[in-house]
Design a protein around this motif. Sequence first.
Motif, short mmCIF file in Angstrom:
data_model
loop_
_atom_site.label_atom_id
_atom_site.label_comp_id
_atom_site.label_asym_id
_atom_site.label_seq_id
_atom_site.Cartn_x
_atom_site.Cartn_y
_atom_site.Cartn_z
N LYS A 198 72.10 -19.20 34.08
CA LYS A 198 70.77 -19.13 34.33
C LYS A 198 69.97 -20.18 34.09
O LYS A 198 68.95 -20.68 34.90
CB LYS A 198 70.56 -17.72 33.23
CG LYS A 198 68.83 -17.22 33.66
CD LYS A 198 68.64 -16.05 32.81
CE LYS A 198 67.05 -15.55 32.91
NZ LYS A 198 66.99 -14.53 32.14
N ALA A 255 67.41 -21.92 36.78
CA ALA A 255 66.30 -22.26 36.68
C ALA A 255 65.94 -23.71 36.94
O ALA A 255 64.65 -24.16 37.51
CB ALA A 255 65.76 -21.76 35.19
N ASN A 256 66.58 -24.82 36.34
CA ASN A 256 66.50 -26.14 36.73
C ASN A 256 66.29 -26.46 37.99
O ASN A 256 65.54 -27.32 38.63
CB ASN A 256 67.31 -26.86 35.80
CG ASN A 256 67.11 -28.48 35.94
OD1 ASN A 256 66.16 -28.86 35.32
ND2 ASN A 256 67.97 -29.12 36.14
N LYS A 309 63.42 -25.24 39.67
CA LYS A 309 62.05 -26.28 39.27
C LYS A 309 62.22 -27.49 40.17
O LYS A 309 61.31 -28.02 40.70
CB LYS A 309 62.27 -26.62 37.95
CG LYS A 309 61.09 -27.35 37.27
CD LYS A 309 61.13 -27.66 35.85
CE LYS A 309 59.94 -28.44 35.54
NZ LYS A 309 60.00 -28.65 33.87
N ASN A 349 59.22 -18.61 43.39
CA ASN A 349 59.85 -17.48 42.61
C ASN A 349 60.95 -18.38 41.72
O ASN A 349 61.99 -18.63 42.24
CB ASN A 349 60.56 -16.38 43.45
CG ASN A 349 59.52 -15.44 44.22
OD1 ASN A 349 58.27 -15.22 43.72
ND2 ASN A 349 59.72 -15.11 45.19
N GLN A 350 60.66 -18.15 40.49
CA GLN A 350 61.48 -18.98 39.65
C GLN A 350 62.07 -18.03 38.47
O GLN A 350 61.39 -17.31 37.84
CB GLN A 350 61.08 -20.21 39.17
CG GLN A 350 60.51 -21.45 40.04
CD GLN A 350 60.18 -22.88 39.40
OE1 GLN A 350 60.29 -22.83 38.12
NE2 GLN A 350 59.59 -23.45 40.34
N SER A 398 62.85 -17.25 34.69
CA SER A 398 62.24 -17.50 33.63
C SER A 398 63.35 -17.06 32.31
O SER A 398 64.12 -16.39 32.61
CB SER A 398 61.01 -16.84 33.35
OG SER A 398 61.12 -15.50 33.32
N LEU A 399 63.35 -18.02 31.56
CA LEU A 399 64.22 -17.53 30.16
C LEU A 399 63.39 -16.74 29.23
O LEU A 399 62.23 -17.17 28.86
CB LEU A 399 64.75 -18.97 29.40
CG LEU A 399 65.53 -19.92 30.53
CD1 LEU A 399 66.21 -21.06 29.81
CD2 LEU A 399 66.59 -19.12 31.21
N SER A 400 64.00 -16.07 28.39
CA SER A 400 63.51 -15.24 27.34
C SER A 400 63.43 -16.33 25.99
O SER A 400 63.77 -17.51 26.28
CB SER A 400 64.36 -14.17 26.93
OG SER A 400 65.42 -14.85 26.41
N GLN A 401 62.70 -15.76 25.15
CA GLN A 401 62.59 -16.84 24.13
C GLN A 401 63.83 -16.97 23.30
O GLN A 401 64.24 -18.25 22.89
CB GLN A 401 61.51 -15.83 22.93
CG GLN A 401 61.39 -16.97 21.71
CD GLN A 401 60.37 -16.28 20.78
OE1 GLN A 401 59.64 -15.19 21.16
NE2 GLN A 401 60.41 -16.74 19.43
N THR A 419 65.60 -19.37 25.47
CA THR A 419 65.19 -20.67 25.35
C THR A 419 65.62 -21.27 24.13
O THR A 419 66.12 -22.69 23.85
CB THR A 419 63.59 -20.57 25.38
OG1 THR A 419 63.10 -20.26 26.48
CG2 THR A 419 63.00 -22.20 25.08
#
Length: 319
Positions: A146, A150-151, A154, A160-161, A163-166, A169
Amino acid sequence: MKVQINNESEAWDLLERATSGERFPDDLQLVFVGWPVFQMGVQGKDWDSTVPTRVMSPLLDVQKDINRAYANVRYGATNLRKLQDEERDDLEVVIKVNKGSSLFDADLWDQLSFIAKAAIGRMNGTEIVVTVLGLGLLFTAPVMYKAWLANRQKEKELDNQISLSQQETERMKVFADAMKAQPVLVAAFEDADATQNRLLKVAKPGDLLGVKSVQVTAADAEILAKTERARAEDVHLDGNFLVLGNRTDLSTGFRISVQRLSDNLTVKADVPMELPHDQKLLIQEAEWQKMPIVLSMNASMLRGTIFQAVVISASNLAL
C-alpha cells in the motif's frame, strides 16, 4: 530462547521493540506458525481457476527475491550462484491456486525459519529479529504494498491517492528504522520494488489486481507501472589476478582488491570466512610477494559494472 510468531501484528510489535533498542539473546530462535503468507489475486476473463503465462515471471521473481535475501544473510552477498541445491530446495515456494478463482497464496513460514537459522552465528539476537521479521513483513504485509502504491501515485501526481492510516504510517517508520539498522533489508526492499512493478504489468484491460489484499485496476496499474529498472546479473569471474590491496577489518572475513592480468579488470572481492584456511594464506602470500594468483569468484553485474564479488576458490599459478 524461542519466540513464536503467529501473525503479522506480533511481527510488527517485536520488530518495533528491536528497533527501539531492546536487546535479544544471541541464541534466540524465531518460530513461525501460520505467518507469513504471500497473497496475490486477479479477477478478469482470463482468471478463473487458470494461470495465464504472463503471471509466471513475476511469481518467479518473488522466489528469486527470497533466495537473494537468504544468500545475503548466509553469505553476505545477493549472488544466487552461492546457493547449494539443498538450500534452493529448502527455500522453494509452493504457490496454491484456490479453486474457482485465481487467488494465489503461499505459506512462507518455512522459508523464513530457514533464513532465521542461517542468521544464527552471523548476527546477534537483535539483528536477527530486525532482519528476519523485516523480510517477512516486506514480502507479505499489506501496508508495504500500500505504501509502495501511494508513493507511485505521488510520483505520478494523481488526484486520487491512497492514504495510510496512523497505524500504517507508524509501521512504515518502524520499517524505515529497520532498514537503517540492517543493509540486508535495503537490498531486499530494492528487489521487492522491481518485483511489485512487474506484478502491475501483468494486468490487462478489465483485470482487477490484488497484491497483499490491496487492489488495483488495470487502468491504474498501467499508469503506476514504471519503466523497469535493470536488474543485477549473476556472473562468474576467473583467471590470473594480482592482489592490489587487502582490508581485514570485516567481521565476515576480509576484502581484497584484485586486477585480472588478461584484461586489467579491477574488482573488490570478499574472501569469506568459509574459504579454506590454506586458500586464504595463498591470497595473503600473493599480496605480500606481489605474485599472480588464480582466483574463481561469483559476482553481480549491473550495467557492465561488477559489484559484490565473492572469492570461491584460490590456487597458485601453474608454472
